[in-house]
Design an enzyme around this catalytic site. Structure first.
Site, mmCIF file in Angstrom:
data_model
loop_
_atom_site.group_PDB
_atom_site.id
_atom_site.type_symbol
_atom_site.label_atom_id
_atom_site.label_comp_id
_atom_site.label_asym_id
_atom_site.label_seq_id
_atom_site.Cartn_x
_atom_site.Cartn_y
_atom_site.Cartn_z
ATOM 1 N N ASP A 101 0.854 -1.184 0.000
ATOM 2 C CA ASP A 101 0.000 0.000 0.000
ATOM 3 C C ASP A 101 0.893 1.238 0.000
ATOM 4 O OD1 ASP A 101 -2.408 -1.438 0.122
ATOM 5 O OD2 ASP A 101 -2.402 -1.488 2.304
ATOM 6 N N ASP B 64 -7.136 -1.526 -4.320
ATOM 7 C CA ASP B 64 -8.155 -1.176 -3.322
ATOM 8 C C ASP B 64 -9.171 -0.182 -3.891
ATOM 9 O OD1 ASP B 64 -6.792 -2.773 -1.481
ATOM 10 O OD2 ASP B 64 -5.693 -1.077 -0.642
#
Length: 151
Positions: free
Chosen positions: A111, A130
Site C-alpha cells: 500500500d 483497493d
C-alpha cells in the site's frame, strides 16, 4: 473490451506497487500535499483498515472464492445483466486479483496512498487495487439497490 479493462487494472496496480517498492520502501514519505496527501510504503498483512492482520491463508481462500464466483457469474449471466453491472464486477475482479498477486508473491499487500483527513484522522493507507475493489463494490451495490442491474 470490458475484460481488457480488468487486465489493465491488474497491470496498473502491479506497476504502481513496483514503483512504490522501488522509490518509497525504506525512505521517508513523499509529501504531495502538505498535511493531506503523501506517498508512503506500507506492507499490509491484513485487510482494509488493517483488520485481521497476519491471516494470509484466510485472505487467499476468500479471494480465490471471490474470483471464481465473479468469473462464473460473468460466464453464466453476462448477457442478462447491464454493461454497468459487468463493469462493476470487472473492477472488483481486477482489484481482487491485483491484491491476490501480492499476497501469493510477497505474503502481504503493498500500500502507498496515504491521506490525512483533518488534524486527527489518518485514513488507512491503500493502493490502486483497493480503489477498484471499493469503486466496483459501490457500483454493484448501487445498481442492486436501485434495481438497475438486469437487462
Amino acid at each position: 473490451m470490458l475484460y481488457l479493462m480488468g487486465i489493465l487494472i491488474i497491470v496498473l496496480d502491479q506497476i504502481t506497487k513496483f514503483a512504490a517498492v522501488k522509490y518509497l520502501k525504506g525512505k521517508s514519505p513523499y509529501v504531495v500535499i502538505e498535511n493531506f496527501f503523501q506517498l508512503c510504503y506500507v506492507e499490509n498483512t491484513g485487510a482494509a483498515f488493517g483488520i485481521l492482520q497476519n491471516k494470509k491463508l484466510f485472505f487467499i481462500v476468500i479471494t480465490i472464492f471471490v474470483i471464481i464466483t465473479i468469473v462464473l457469474f460473468l460466464i453464466k449471466y453476462s448477457s442478462s445483466v447491464t454493461l454497468l453491472f459487468r463493469f462493476g464486477l470487472i473492477m472488483l475482479l481486477g482489484g481482487a486479483i491485483g491484491n491476490f498477486i501480492d499476497r501469493i508473491r510477497l505474503g502481504y499487500v503493498v500500500d502507498f496512498f496515504s491521506f490525512k483527513l483533518g488534524r486527527n484522522y489518518n485514513f488507512p493507507v491503500f493502493n490502486v487495487a483497493d480503489i477498484f475493489v471499493v469503486l466496483g463494490t459501490i457500483l454493484i451495490m448501487g445498481l442492486i439497490l436501485l434495481d438497475r442491474y438486469e437487462n
